[in-house]
Design a protein around this motif. Structure first.
Motif, PDB file in Angstrom:
ATOM      1  N   ASP A 214       0.830  -1.205   0.000  1.00  0.00           N
ATOM      2  CA  ASP A 214       0.000   0.000   0.000  1.00  0.00           C
ATOM      3  C   ASP A 214       0.865   1.256   0.000  1.00  0.00           C
ATOM      4  OD1 ASP A 214      -2.305  -1.527   0.089  1.00  0.00           O
ATOM      5  OD2 ASP A 214      -2.350  -1.564   2.290  1.00  0.00           O
ATOM      6  N   ASP A 215       0.304   2.319  -0.514  1.00  0.00           N
ATOM      7  CA  ASP A 215       0.990   3.609  -0.558  1.00  0.00           C
ATOM      8  C   ASP A 215       0.957   4.243   0.831  1.00  0.00           C
ATOM      9  OD1 ASP A 215       2.078   6.031  -1.200  1.00  0.00           O
ATOM     10  OD2 ASP A 215       0.365   6.745  -2.384  1.00  0.00           O
ATOM     11  N   ASP A 216       2.125   4.647   1.341  1.00  0.00           N
ATOM     12  CA  ASP A 216       2.177   5.295   2.657  1.00  0.00           C
ATOM     13  C   ASP A 216       2.083   6.814   2.558  1.00  0.00           C
ATOM     14  OD1 ASP A 216       4.651   6.037   1.688  1.00  0.00           O
ATOM     15  OD2 ASP A 216       5.800   4.753   3.042  1.00  0.00           O
ATOM     16  N   SER A 217       1.909   7.340   1.340  1.00  0.00           N
ATOM     17  CA  SER A 217       1.706   8.771   1.081  1.00  0.00           C
ATOM     18  C   SER A 217       2.930   9.632   1.372  1.00  0.00           C
ATOM     19  CB  SER A 217       0.509   9.313   1.891  1.00  0.00           C
ATOM     20  OG  SER A 217      -0.675   8.623   1.549  1.00  0.00           O
ATOM     21  N   LEU A 218       4.093   9.031   1.611  1.00  0.00           N
ATOM     22  CA  LEU A 218       5.313   9.802   1.855  1.00  0.00           C
ATOM     23  C   LEU A 218       5.947  10.204   0.525  1.00  0.00           C
ATOM     24  CD1 LEU A 218       6.839   7.780   4.830  1.00  0.00           C
ATOM     25  CD2 LEU A 218       5.467   9.872   4.902  1.00  0.00           C
ATOM     26  N   SER A 219       6.580  11.384   0.523  1.00  0.00           N
ATOM     27  CA  SER A 219       7.113  11.940  -0.721  1.00  0.00           C
ATOM     28  C   SER A 219       8.505  12.519  -0.490  1.00  0.00           C
ATOM     29  CB  SER A 219       6.172  13.028  -1.254  1.00  0.00           C
ATOM     30  OG  SER A 219       4.884  12.528  -1.504  1.00  0.00           O
ATOM     31  N   PHE A 220       9.100  13.004  -1.581  1.00  0.00           N
ATOM     32  CA  PHE A 220      10.376  13.705  -1.496  1.00  0.00           C
ATOM     33  C   PHE A 220      10.162  15.109  -0.926  1.00  0.00           C
ATOM     34  CE2 PHE A 220      12.002  10.997  -5.171  1.00  0.00           C
ATOM     35  CZ  PHE A 220      12.931  10.320  -4.399  1.00  0.00           C
ATOM     36  N   ASN A 221      11.133  15.572  -0.143  1.00  0.00           N
ATOM     37  CA  ASN A 221      11.227  16.976   0.236  1.00  0.00           C
ATOM     38  C   ASN A 221      12.290  17.628  -0.638  1.00  0.00           C
ATOM     39  OD1 ASN A 221       9.300  17.001   2.355  1.00  0.00           O
ATOM     40  ND2 ASN A 221      10.792  16.044   3.734  1.00  0.00           N
ATOM     41  N   LEU A 222      11.922  18.655  -1.366  1.00  0.00           N
ATOM     42  CA  LEU A 222      12.827  19.336  -2.285  1.00  0.00           C
ATOM     43  C   LEU A 222      13.421  20.557  -1.601  1.00  0.00           C
ATOM     44  CD1 LEU A 222      14.022  19.787  -5.136  1.00  0.00           C
ATOM     45  CD2 LEU A 222      11.911  21.022  -5.713  1.00  0.00           C
ATOM     46  N   THR A 223      14.761  20.635  -1.572  1.00  0.00           N
ATOM     47  CA  THR A 223      15.457  21.783  -0.987  1.00  0.00           C
ATOM     48  C   THR A 223      16.615  22.194  -1.888  1.00  0.00           C
ATOM     49  OG1 THR A 223      16.889  20.326   0.338  1.00  0.00           O
ATOM     50  CG2 THR A 223      14.872  21.149   1.386  1.00  0.00           C
ATOM     51  N   GLY A 224      17.026  23.452  -1.752  1.00  0.00           N
ATOM     52  CA  GLY A 224      18.198  23.949  -2.471  1.00  0.00           C
ATOM     53  C   GLY A 224      17.905  24.620  -3.790  1.00  0.00           C
ATOM     54  N   MET A 225      16.669  24.576  -4.236  1.00  0.00           N
ATOM     55  CA  MET A 225      16.344  25.158  -5.534  1.00  0.00           C
ATOM     56  C   MET A 225      16.517  26.680  -5.527  1.00  0.00           C
ATOM     57  SD  MET A 225      15.564  23.605  -8.373  1.00  0.00           S
ATOM     58  CE  MET A 225      14.548  22.160  -8.308  1.00  0.00           C
ATOM     59  N   ASP A 226      16.228  27.294  -4.376  1.00  0.00           N
ATOM     60  CA  ASP A 226      16.342  28.758  -4.284  1.00  0.00           C
ATOM     61  C   ASP A 226      17.782  29.227  -4.152  1.00  0.00           C
ATOM     62  OD1 ASP A 226      13.593  28.864  -4.354  1.00  0.00           O
ATOM     63  OD2 ASP A 226      13.372  28.908  -2.164  1.00  0.00           O
ATOM     64  N   GLY A 227      18.695  28.290  -3.860  1.00  0.00           N
ATOM     65  CA  GLY A 227      20.083  28.693  -3.651  1.00  0.00           C
ATOM     66  C   GLY A 227      20.965  28.577  -4.883  1.00  0.00           C
ATOM     67  N   ILE A 228      20.378  28.340  -6.039  1.00  0.00           N
ATOM     68  CA  ILE A 228      21.177  28.211  -7.266  1.00  0.00           C
ATOM     69  C   ILE A 228      21.501  29.605  -7.793  1.00  0.00           C
ATOM     70  CG2 ILE A 228      21.231  27.292  -9.609  1.00  0.00           C
ATOM     71  CD1 ILE A 228      19.190  25.208  -8.753  1.00  0.00           C
ATOM     72  N   PRO A 229      22.782  29.962  -7.875  1.00  0.00           N
ATOM     73  CA  PRO A 229      23.139  31.288  -8.392  1.00  0.00           C
ATOM     74  C   PRO A 229      22.689  31.461  -9.847  1.00  0.00           C
ATOM     75  CG  PRO A 229      25.007  30.258  -7.283  1.00  0.00           C
ATOM     76  CD  PRO A 229      23.958  29.204  -7.436  1.00  0.00           C
ATOM     77  N   VAL A 230      22.338  32.672 -10.193  1.00  0.00           N
ATOM     78  CA  VAL A 230      21.932  32.961 -11.570  1.00  0.00           C
ATOM     79  C   VAL A 230      23.099  32.666 -12.510  1.00  0.00           C
ATOM     80  CG1 VAL A 230      21.167  34.761 -13.148  1.00  0.00           C
ATOM     81  CG2 VAL A 230      20.301  34.722 -10.800  1.00  0.00           C
ATOM     82  N   GLY A 231      22.815  31.987 -13.593  1.00  0.00           N
ATOM     83  CA  GLY A 231      23.843  31.655 -14.577  1.00  0.00           C
ATOM     84  C   GLY A 231      24.518  30.320 -14.346  1.00  0.00           C
ATOM     85  N   SER A 232      24.125  29.607 -13.277  1.00  0.00           N
ATOM     86  CA  SER A 232      24.732  28.289 -13.023  1.00  0.00           C
ATOM     87  C   SER A 232      24.303  27.308 -14.105  1.00  0.00           C
ATOM     88  CB  SER A 232      24.315  27.762 -11.653  1.00  0.00           C
ATOM     89  OG  SER A 232      24.784  28.608 -10.622  1.00  0.00           O
ATOM     90  N   SER A 233      25.270  26.599 -14.674  1.00  0.00           N
ATOM     91  CA  SER A 233      24.962  25.623 -15.721  1.00  0.00           C
ATOM     92  C   SER A 233      25.048  24.190 -15.223  1.00  0.00           C
ATOM     93  CB  SER A 233      25.911  25.799 -16.907  1.00  0.00           C
ATOM     94  OG  SER A 233      27.261  25.597 -16.491  1.00  0.00           O
ATOM     95  N   ARG A 234      25.746  23.969 -14.089  1.00  0.00           N
ATOM     96  CA  ARG A 234      25.918  22.614 -13.569  1.00  0.00           C
ATOM     97  C   ARG A 234      25.426  22.563 -12.122  1.00  0.00           C
ATOM     98  NH1 ARG A 234      28.867  17.987 -14.874  1.00  0.00           N
ATOM     99  NH2 ARG A 234      29.605  16.722 -13.122  1.00  0.00           N
ATOM    100  N   VAL A 235      24.683  21.516 -11.795  1.00  0.00           N
ATOM    101  CA  VAL A 235      24.107  21.353 -10.467  1.00  0.00           C
ATOM    102  C   VAL A 235      24.323  19.922 -10.005  1.00  0.00           C
ATOM    103  CG1 VAL A 235      21.908  21.162  -9.233  1.00  0.00           C
ATOM    104  CG2 VAL A 235      22.391  23.194 -10.578  1.00  0.00           C
ATOM    105  N   ALA A 236      24.581  19.757  -8.720  1.00  0.00           N
ATOM    106  CA  ALA A 236      24.634  18.420  -8.113  1.00  0.00           C
ATOM    107  C   ALA A 236      23.258  18.125  -7.523  1.00  0.00           C
ATOM    108  CB  ALA A 236      25.703  18.368  -7.037  1.00  0.00           C
ATOM    109  N   LEU A 237      22.587  17.125  -8.081  1.00  0.00           N
ATOM    110  CA  LEU A 237      21.256  16.723  -7.614  1.00  0.00           C
ATOM    111  C   LEU A 237      21.407  15.472  -6.758  1.00  0.00           C
ATOM    112  CD1 LEU A 237      18.182  16.963  -7.564  1.00  0.00           C
ATOM    113  CD2 LEU A 237      18.113  15.730  -9.750  1.00  0.00           C
TER     114      LEU A 237
END
Length: 358
Positions: A214-237
């Motif tokens: 059964d589905d326990d309804s738990l999901s990913f928490n997304l963080t760090g998206m607001d901390g990407i500097p403008v013009g960044s082309s490479r990101v560690a996910l």
């Protein structure tokens, strides 16, 4: 205990299997046909040299017209059932289930994946075993380039197996025990254009299982998206779906790239056995990657800690043409670099997968 679990699983599959309409009609028609035959009046006259030979059969003395009407109905039901069974058999012979199993963590010969595919999935089984265990020492691949070569020929193998078949007649079953980059690559190769059943190895029961919890309804928490500097082309996910992906380990190979995290709530090595949950997690992953692309990111270094089935699924949903370049890193606890090698996926204009060793 394992045999007992397997018995009950097979019994449940049999009881709740998809019923055949043809078999159901025959189950109704045959008893009715037998019953009406016992009440029919039959008369046959055969001319012979010694005069006519008369054979008559009348077992009930009932209304002959009614008996014959019921006989015709019962015979029609049985004939229709036989027709439907023949049609289903022909359809099953046309349907094909391509079962792809990746072996690459332990030098073992366990239960083949195709033997555990649920009987509810109709079609001829065609096992494709991707064995990347060459150069394996205690579960660690010491020659990833050799392992990668086993996967580069897989697209041609799949194309040969599906050649001449209608897409609607083809299903895939994916499962395996192999390093995360190779599982993700396998998912990218298979893609999501066909119906795909994901299965995983249950280390407790020591058997292959579909994702049937059964589905326990738990999901990913997304963080760090607001901390990407403008013009960044490479990101560690960093995706933590089973174990934790530690920032300190990531910084050994990505010292300057902004870090974006997807952390699964309540994560463990056994928190992935729901098909519905995995579909939701895959959509969250895809949404995060698309968001990165909208921010101008063109190169993603993926650090993925997840069960095998989820690694495969994330590979199938990754769009080969419209999403950023992707490198999937392999974690090795005993290596001082922590991520000694990675595989560049055949996406975003990269035609063939490439190995990066550090």
């Amino acid at each position: 205990m394992n045999l007992l679990n397997l018995f009950f699983r097979s019994l449940i599959e049999y009881v709740f299997r998809r019923r055949s309409a043809g078999a159901s009609l025959i189950k109704v028609g045959v008893p009715l046909l037998v019953a009406v035959l016992a009440s029919l009046s039959v008369g046959i006259t055969v001319p012979t040299a010694n005069g006519p030979f008369v054979f008559s059969w009348d077992t009930s003395g009932g209304d002959a017209a009614l008996s014959w009407a019921v006989f015709i109905v019962a015979a029609s039901i049985v004939a229709t059932g036989l027709f439907l069974i023949i049609r289903d058999v022909r359809r099953e012979n046309r349907d094909k289930v391509i079962v792809i199993e990746a072996r690459g963590l332990r030098d073992w010969n366990g239960e083949p994946l195709d033997k555990a595919v649920p009987i509810s999935l109709k079609g001829r089984r065609d096992l494709v075993l991707v064995d990347v265990r060459q150069g394996l020492i205690d579960g660690q691949i010491v020659s990833p380039d050799r392992a990668l070569r086993h996967l580069t020929s897989l697209p041609d193998d799949i194309a040969r197996r599906v050649g001449g078949l209608d897409r609607a007649d083809i299903s895939f079953v994916l499962g395996g025990l192999a390093p995360v980059p190779l599982l993700f690559l396998l998912g990218v190769i298979v893609d999501d254009e066909h119906h795909t059943l994901f299965m995983d190895w249950d280390r407790t029961q020591k058997t292959w299982r579909p994702l049937d919890d059964d589905d326990d309804s738990l999901s990913f928490n997304l963080t760090g998206m607001d901390g990407i500097p403008v013009g960044s082309s490479r990101v560690a996910l960093c995706v933590s779906a089973s174990y934790d992906v530690l920032d300190a380990d990531v910084r050994l190979v990505e010292p300057t790239a902004p870090v974006v995290r997807l952390d699964l709530e309540g994560r463990s090595t056994a928190s992935h056995w729901s098909e519905t949950k995995q579909q939701r997690l895959a959509q969250q992953f895809l949404d995060a990657v698309m968001d990165l692309a909208r921010q101008g990111v063109t190169d993603i270094s993926l650090f993925l800690a997840s069960p095998a089935s989820l690694s495969l699924r994330l590979g199938t949903v990754y769009d080969k043409r419209n999403l950023p370049r992707l490198t999937v890193n392999q974690f090795e606890q005993a290596d001082p670099k922590k991520f000694p090698w990675a595989v560049v996926m055949p996406v975003a204009g990269t035609v063939e997968p490439k190995l990066e060793q550090r």
